[in-house]
Design a protein around this motif. Structure first.
Motif, PDB file in Angstrom:
ATOM      1  N   ARG A  45       0.756  -1.322  -0.160  1.00 45.64           N
ATOM      2  CA  ARG A  45       0.010   0.072  -0.021  1.00 45.64           C
ATOM      3  C   ARG A  45       0.781   1.144   0.135  1.00 45.64           C
ATOM      4  N   GLU A  46       0.423   2.280  -0.722  1.00 52.17           N
ATOM      5  CA  GLU A  46       1.159   3.495  -0.902  1.00 52.17           C
ATOM      6  C   GLU A  46       0.358   4.585  -0.722  1.00 52.17           C
ATOM      7  N   GLY A  47       0.734   5.724  -0.183  1.00 54.18           N
ATOM      8  CA  GLY A  47       0.064   6.948  -0.079  1.00 54.18           C
ATOM      9  C   GLY A  47       0.392   7.799  -1.221  1.00 54.18           C
ATOM     10  N   PHE A  48      -0.748   8.836  -1.621  1.00 56.41           N
ATOM     11  CA  PHE A  48      -0.316   9.367  -2.725  1.00 56.41           C
ATOM     12  C   PHE A  48      -1.159  10.756  -2.706  1.00 56.41           C
ATOM     13  N   LYS A  54      -8.001  22.067   8.216  1.00 52.97           N
ATOM     14  CA  LYS A  54      -7.870  23.538   8.654  1.00 52.97           C
ATOM     15  C   LYS A  54      -7.824  24.664   7.516  1.00 52.97           C
ATOM     16  N   ASP A  55      -6.888  24.374   6.704  1.00 48.98           N
ATOM     17  CA  ASP A  55      -6.407  25.231   5.687  1.00 48.98           C
ATOM     18  C   ASP A  55      -6.792  24.747   4.238  1.00 48.98           C
ATOM     19  N   GLY A  56      -7.270  23.559   4.135  1.00 41.32           N
ATOM     20  CA  GLY A  56      -7.317  22.881   2.811  1.00 41.32           C
ATOM     21  C   GLY A  56      -5.921  22.692   2.027  1.00 41.32           C
ATOM     22  N   SER A  57      -4.806  22.878   2.663  1.00 41.58           N
ATOM     23  CA  SER A  57      -3.818  22.449   2.204  1.00 41.58           C
ATOM     24  C   SER A  57      -3.590  20.861   1.644  1.00 41.58           C
ATOM     25  N   THR A  58      -2.739  20.788   0.462  1.00 43.62           N
ATOM     26  CA  THR A  58      -2.940  19.489  -0.112  1.00 43.62           C
ATOM     27  C   THR A  58      -1.442  19.089  -0.630  1.00 43.62           C
ATOM     28  N   TYR A  59      -1.404  17.832  -0.795  1.00 48.42           N
ATOM     29  CA  TYR A  59      -0.272  17.306  -1.333  1.00 48.42           C
ATOM     30  C   TYR A  59      -0.601  16.072  -2.059  1.00 48.42           C
ATOM     31  N   TYR A  60       0.231  16.118  -3.401  1.00 49.36           N
ATOM     32  CA  TYR A  60       0.237  14.900  -4.230  1.00 49.36           C
ATOM     33  C   TYR A  60       1.423  14.346  -4.658  1.00 49.36           C
ATOM     34  N   ALA A  61       1.487  13.216  -4.705  1.00 50.78           N
ATOM     35  CA  ALA A  61       2.599  12.447  -5.134  1.00 50.78           C
ATOM     36  C   ALA A  61       2.867  12.612  -6.575  1.00 50.78           C
ATOM     37  N   ASP A  62       4.049  12.415  -7.215  1.00 52.22           N
ATOM     38  CA  ASP A  62       4.045  12.511  -8.507  1.00 52.22           C
ATOM     39  C   ASP A  62       3.316  11.927  -9.304  1.00 52.22           C
ATOM     40  N   SER A  63       3.190  10.413  -9.019  1.00 59.76           N
ATOM     41  CA  SER A  63       2.433   9.409  -9.806  1.00 59.76           C
ATOM     42  C   SER A  63       1.068   9.892 -10.045  1.00 59.76           C
ATOM     43  N   ASP A  99      -5.922  11.335  10.399  1.00 59.82           N
ATOM     44  CA  ASP A  99      -5.358  11.467  11.772  1.00 59.82           C
ATOM     45  C   ASP A  99      -5.406  12.865  12.188  1.00 59.82           C
ATOM     46  N   GLU A 100      -5.974  12.936  13.543  1.00 57.79           N
ATOM     47  CA  GLU A 100      -6.441  14.294  14.125  1.00 57.79           C
ATOM     48  C   GLU A 100      -5.318  15.178  14.613  1.00 57.79           C
ATOM     49  N   ASN A 101      -5.562  16.561  14.640  1.00 52.77           N
ATOM     50  CA  ASN A 101      -4.623  17.470  14.937  1.00 52.77           C
ATOM     51  C   ASN A 101      -3.251  17.520  14.182  1.00 52.77           C
ATOM     52  N   VAL A 102      -3.407  17.274  12.895  1.00 54.41           N
ATOM     53  CA  VAL A 102      -2.201  17.386  12.151  1.00 54.41           C
ATOM     54  C   VAL A 102      -2.552  17.935  10.827  1.00 54.41           C
ATOM     55  N   TYR A 103      -1.643  18.427  10.141  1.00 50.44           N
ATOM     56  CA  TYR A 103      -1.709  19.173   8.884  1.00 50.44           C
ATOM     57  C   TYR A 103      -1.267  18.043   7.638  1.00 50.44           C
ATOM     58  N   CYS A 104      -1.982  18.024   6.769  1.00 48.71           N
ATOM     59  CA  CYS A 104      -1.316  17.223   5.577  1.00 48.71           C
ATOM     60  C   CYS A 104       0.110  17.435   5.110  1.00 48.71           C
ATOM     61  N   THR A 105       0.915  16.685   5.034  1.00 51.66           N
ATOM     62  CA  THR A 105       2.099  16.908   4.635  1.00 51.66           C
ATOM     63  C   THR A 105       2.695  15.760   3.923  1.00 51.66           C
ATOM     64  N   GLY A 106       3.971  15.804   3.125  1.00 50.18           N
ATOM     65  CA  GLY A 106       4.434  14.672   2.442  1.00 50.18           C
ATOM     66  C   GLY A 106       4.716  13.491   3.270  1.00 50.18           C
ATOM     67  N   SER A 107       5.183  13.980   4.590  1.00 50.02           N
ATOM     68  CA  SER A 107       5.430  12.789   5.402  1.00 50.02           C
ATOM     69  C   SER A 107       4.235  12.129   5.724  1.00 50.02           C
ATOM     70  N   PHE A 108       2.907  12.557   5.873  1.00 53.03           N
ATOM     71  CA  PHE A 108       1.953  12.023   6.214  1.00 53.03           C
ATOM     72  C   PHE A 108       1.486  11.004   5.067  1.00 53.03           C
ATOM     73  N   VAL A 109       1.555  11.397   3.852  1.00 50.77           N
ATOM     74  CA  VAL A 109       1.414  10.313   3.001  1.00 50.77           C
ATOM     75  C   VAL A 109       2.497   9.262   2.721  1.00 50.77           C
ATOM     76  N   LEU A 110       3.764   9.651   2.705  1.00 53.36           N
ATOM     77  CA  LEU A 110       4.885   8.850   2.288  1.00 53.36           C
ATOM     78  C   LEU A 110       4.970   7.808   3.442  1.00 53.36           C
ATOM     79  N   HIS A 111       4.717   8.407   4.776  1.00 54.71           N
ATOM     80  CA  HIS A 111       5.173   7.458   5.705  1.00 54.71           C
ATOM     81  C   HIS A 111       3.932   6.963   6.581  1.00 54.71           C
ATOM     82  N   GLY A 112       2.527   7.403   6.406  1.00 50.33           N
ATOM     83  CA  GLY A 112       1.333   7.121   7.017  1.00 50.33           C
ATOM     84  C   GLY A 112       1.333   5.728   7.155  1.00 50.33           C
ATOM     85  N   ASN A 113       1.566   4.943   6.188  1.00 53.07           N
ATOM     86  CA  ASN A 113       1.263   3.492   6.379  1.00 53.07           C
ATOM     87  C   ASN A 113       1.947   2.742   7.726  1.00 53.07           C
TER      88      ASN A 113
END
Length: 129
Positions: A45-48, A54-63, A99-113
């Motif tokens: 499983r991979e995050g993307f 809070k602010d609608g910030s987003t992150y996308y993997a290159d794929s 996850d609560e009380n956190v912002y979306c970041t690249g780390s959330f996606v890449l290491h969330g598993n």
């Protein structure tokens, strides 16, 4: 108990579009991040993508960058994933995680598993060539 329910998975043709939903319930926090992950046959499983409430910030993997769009409706505690220009390699079971009380970041996606504890049951997306 926080619960996530994904929906919208289906069979699509290459080049087509699908929209997935992730409905969250059982929590009252307005500060959270929701991420989308997928597991293709025979792969891990991979995050993307993810979005912050809070602010609608987003992150996308290159794929998926440029093809997929994540959004959310905080009033409905629901996140969406609009998937365009689908490719056969997008075939996978798609999961959302929160996850609560956190912002979306690249780390959330890449290491969330490795640490996310709140997951949906998954929805199957199959893209035919």
């Amino acid at each position: 108990e926080v619960q996530l329910v994904e929906s919208g998975g289906d069979l699509a043709q290459a080049g087509g579009s699908l929209r997935l939903s992730c409905a969250a319930s059982g929590f009252t926090s307005d500060d959270y991040a929701i991420g989308w992950f997928r597991q293709a046959p025979g792969k891990e499983r991979e995050g993307f993508s993810c979005i912050s409430s809070k602010d609608g910030s987003t992150y996308y993997a290159d794929s998926v960058k440029g093809r997929f769009t994540i959004s959310s409706d905080n009033a409905k505690n629901t996140a969406y994933l609009q998937m365009n220009s689908l490719k056969p390699e997008d075939t996978a079971v798609y999961y959302c995680a929160l996850d609560e009380n956190v912002y979306c970041t690249g780390s959330f996606v890449l290491h969330g598993n490795a640490y996310l504890e709140i997951w949906g049951q998954g929805t199957l997306v199959t893209v035919s060539s």
